[in-house]
Design an enzyme around this catalytic site. Sequence first.
Site, PDB file in Angstrom:
ATOM      1  N   HIS A  77      -4.750   6.174  -0.674  1.00  0.00           N
ATOM      2  CA  HIS A  77      -5.344   5.967   0.646  1.00  0.00           C
ATOM      3  C   HIS A  77      -4.317   6.143   1.773  1.00  0.00           C
ATOM      4  CE1 HIS A  77      -9.154   5.185   2.313  1.00  0.00           C
ATOM      5  NE2 HIS A  77      -9.060   3.884   2.555  1.00  0.00           N
ATOM      6  N   TYR A 130       0.803  -1.223   0.000  1.00  0.00           N
ATOM      7  CA  TYR A 130       0.000   0.000   0.000  1.00  0.00           C
ATOM      8  C   TYR A 130       0.839   1.279   0.000  1.00  0.00           C
ATOM      9  CZ  TYR A 130      -3.595  -3.360   1.258  1.00  0.00           C
ATOM     10  OH  TYR A 130      -4.446  -4.447   1.266  1.00  0.00           O
TER      11      TYR A 130
END
Length: 288
Positions: A112, A107
């Site tokens: 995000h 990630y």
Amino acid sequence: MKAVAFPAKIANLSFPSNCCSLFFRSPATFLSPALPCRKLTKGIRGLEGLMSQCLSSSSQSLSFSSNSFSSQPESELLQALPSSKPKSPPLQLPWLIVGLGNPGKKYQGTRHNVGFEMVDALADAEGISMNTVNFKALFGKGVIGNIPIMLAKPQTFMNLSGESVGQIVSFYKIPLKQVLVVYDDLDLPFGKLRLLPKGGHGGHNGMRSIIDRLKGSRDFPRLRIGIGRPPGKMDTANFVLRQFNRQEQEELDHTFQTGLEAIRILLLEGFNKSATFVNTRKSMEQLS
């Protein structure tokens, strides 16, 4: 021999324990069982002379006796006492600055995770180590100016961020007005910042979790970082997990620098000045 009463000026005198101890049984009465008392048989004048001699030889001890005469007035004695220590300043409670994101290399660099990246930029700028894992978060402590701060990146995954934040707030008893949460916002144009004193979760699952863990309270400041809307019909979940391209990353680096300055102003000068700096910046740049 009969006891002889002293004149008032003699009876009221106080003597140290080492002076004329054989002559006196009480302050106002002279008794004569001891040999030295024979020296006083010539009357009160002889007694006064002996007392004067005794007082003269004992003047040094009298001047330092706390139970007899004092050569200093009370006001001077009080001034000579050591002054009390200055009061300690009130304890400064730390600020908690939380960046939201998902843990793991998978990630890194995604939309995000801009909350994580903002906290990383702050840690680098202020020389704060974030290598400690505590309260289910990567955790660090430091100071900005004279303000103690704590930085946290919850490692619980986004939807459970409140587990970490709730523990830190509870353990350190941090006022909610000193808990700043930094996170991504789909409703803001890419790279735009917005600082608010409170509010709802706006559909953001990380913020939803934090509000739940803070017993429903929304009264904590938040710094929102715009990531824009997904193009076309792209699914929102897929969009927020996309990585930035090179141009976007360069723009984002500029956004982080603005965010750093906003956080410093918030801590050192207050919320209103920081909000003015952040929330009017874009319009000022457009006018220039």
